[in-house]
Design a protein around this motif. Structure first.
Motif, PDB file in Angstrom:
ATOM      1  N   UNK A 132       0.807  -1.218   0.000  1.00  0.00           N
ATOM      2  CA  UNK A 132       0.000   0.000   0.000  1.00  0.00           C
ATOM      3  C   UNK A 132       0.842   1.271   0.000  1.00  0.00           C
ATOM      4  N   UNK A 133       2.157   1.123  -0.038  1.00  0.00           N
ATOM      5  CA  UNK A 133       3.045   2.292  -0.003  1.00  0.00           C
ATOM      6  C   UNK A 133       2.918   3.095  -1.301  1.00  0.00           C
ATOM      7  N   UNK A 134       2.803   4.400  -1.171  1.00  0.00           N
ATOM      8  CA  UNK A 134       2.679   5.290  -2.323  1.00  0.00           C
ATOM      9  C   UNK A 134       4.049   5.846  -2.702  1.00  0.00           C
ATOM     10  N   UNK A 135       4.267   6.151  -3.978  1.00  0.00           N
ATOM     11  CA  UNK A 135       5.600   6.606  -4.419  1.00  0.00           C
ATOM     12  C   UNK A 135       5.984   7.963  -3.844  1.00  0.00           C
ATOM     13  N   UNK A 136       7.239   8.088  -3.434  1.00  0.00           N
ATOM     14  CA  UNK A 136       7.747   9.340  -2.862  1.00  0.00           C
ATOM     15  C   UNK A 136       7.705  10.487  -3.862  1.00  0.00           C
ATOM     16  N   UNK A 137       7.888  10.173  -5.152  1.00  0.00           N
ATOM     17  CA  UNK A 137       7.995  11.240  -6.142  1.00  0.00           C
ATOM     18  C   UNK A 137       6.642  11.834  -6.515  1.00  0.00           C
ATOM     19  N   UNK A 138       5.551  11.266  -5.998  1.00  0.00           N
ATOM     20  CA  UNK A 138       4.224  11.827  -6.234  1.00  0.00           C
ATOM     21  C   UNK A 138       3.722  12.431  -4.931  1.00  0.00           C
ATOM     22  N   UNK A 139       4.129  13.687  -4.675  1.00  0.00           N
ATOM     23  CA  UNK A 139       3.703  14.431  -3.494  1.00  0.00           C
ATOM     24  C   UNK A 139       3.976  13.686  -2.195  1.00  0.00           C
ATOM     25  N   UNK A 140       5.151  13.017  -2.110  1.00  0.00           N
ATOM     26  CA  UNK A 140       5.506  12.342  -0.871  1.00  0.00           C
ATOM     27  C   UNK A 140       5.623  13.303   0.292  1.00  0.00           C
TER      28      UNK A 140
END
Length: 242
Positions: free
Chosen positions: A62-70
């Motif tokens: 479920x971790x979201x990418x850092x490069x998309x508004x982390x």
């Protein structure tokens, strides 16, 4: 998993702490208030614990990418949309919704778009209209634009207030346990994904993306929400929001 050891409220506090800590240590121009600075300074032990515990996040599905508004989120499945909602993003949203209605056959439009323009739509814009009037004691507004943008033709009775009501999801029944007042229930995640994917990504030029990302934060923040919808659909779960 972090949620086996910590409550949703605790993880939310970590998310806020990590975001503020990152802004302080990277010299973000939108500096936090002195109270928040002191709160971070007094939370050094908690920050160390948070940093140790969240090392598991990158391996979580479920971790979201850092490069998309982390934006410094230590808890990888969290994100935030900052206020006030930027005028340029609201104009972008209005243009994209209008374009979809004008150029895509009704049978091919996302279901949420058809619900939005239906005369019996639950997204009446009243909640957003109320927020638009609010100015906090610190001078913070929820929207840069004081008046919503009116749509036309098939959507002639609608404004961006209706669109933001749609993007606010639905009231959550278990908010006392989760501390999140609203949610996108699992049954709706596919519909929200289709709508946001069309509005935020479909046939968008690179020059437009650059313009949106260099002049503001909201575009990438809503793109992070889209990514969260994608993860939620794959994991058969919901997205919580406030």
């Amino acid at each position: 998993m972090l949620r086996a050891r910590y409550s949703e409220k605790h993880l939310r506090e970590w998310g806020r702490l990590s975001n503020l800590h990152t802004r302080l240590t990277t010299g973000d121009a939108s500096a936090p208030s002195q109270d928040k600075v002191e709160w971070v300074e007094n939370a050094r032990e908690e920050i160390e614990l948070m940093q140790a515990e969240t090392t598991i996040c990158p391996s979580c599905p479920s971790c979201l990418p850092d490069d998309v508004a982390g934006e410094g989120e230590a808890v990888g499945c969290l994100g935030r949309i900052t206020y006030p909602v930027e005028a340029q993003f609201e104009k972008f949203l209005a243009d994209r919704v209008q374009l979809a209605l004008d150029t895509i056959d009704s049978g091919d439009q996302p279901r949420l778009l058809r619900i939005l323009i239906d005369a019996e739509s639950p997204f009446d814009g009243e909640a957003t209209k109320e927020l638009r009037r609010v100015t906090t004691a610190e001078g913070l507004r929820f929207f840069e634009l004081r008046v919503p943008i009116r749509l036309s033709r098939e959507a002639g009775r609608l404004t961006t207030d209706n669109v933001f009501d749609l993007l606010a999801g639905f009231r959550s029944d278990d908010h006392e346990q989760t501390t999140y007042v609203r949610e996108f229930p699992f049954e709706a995640t596919a519909d929200y994904y289709d709508f946001l994917d069309l509005i935020l990504r479909n046939d968008l030029s690179q020059s437009e993306i650059i313009r949106l990302t260099t002049r503001g934060k909201n575009y990438l923040q809503f793109l992070r929400l889209l990514t969260a919808m994608e993860r939620a659909e794959a994991l058969n779960t919901r997205v919580l929001l406030d």
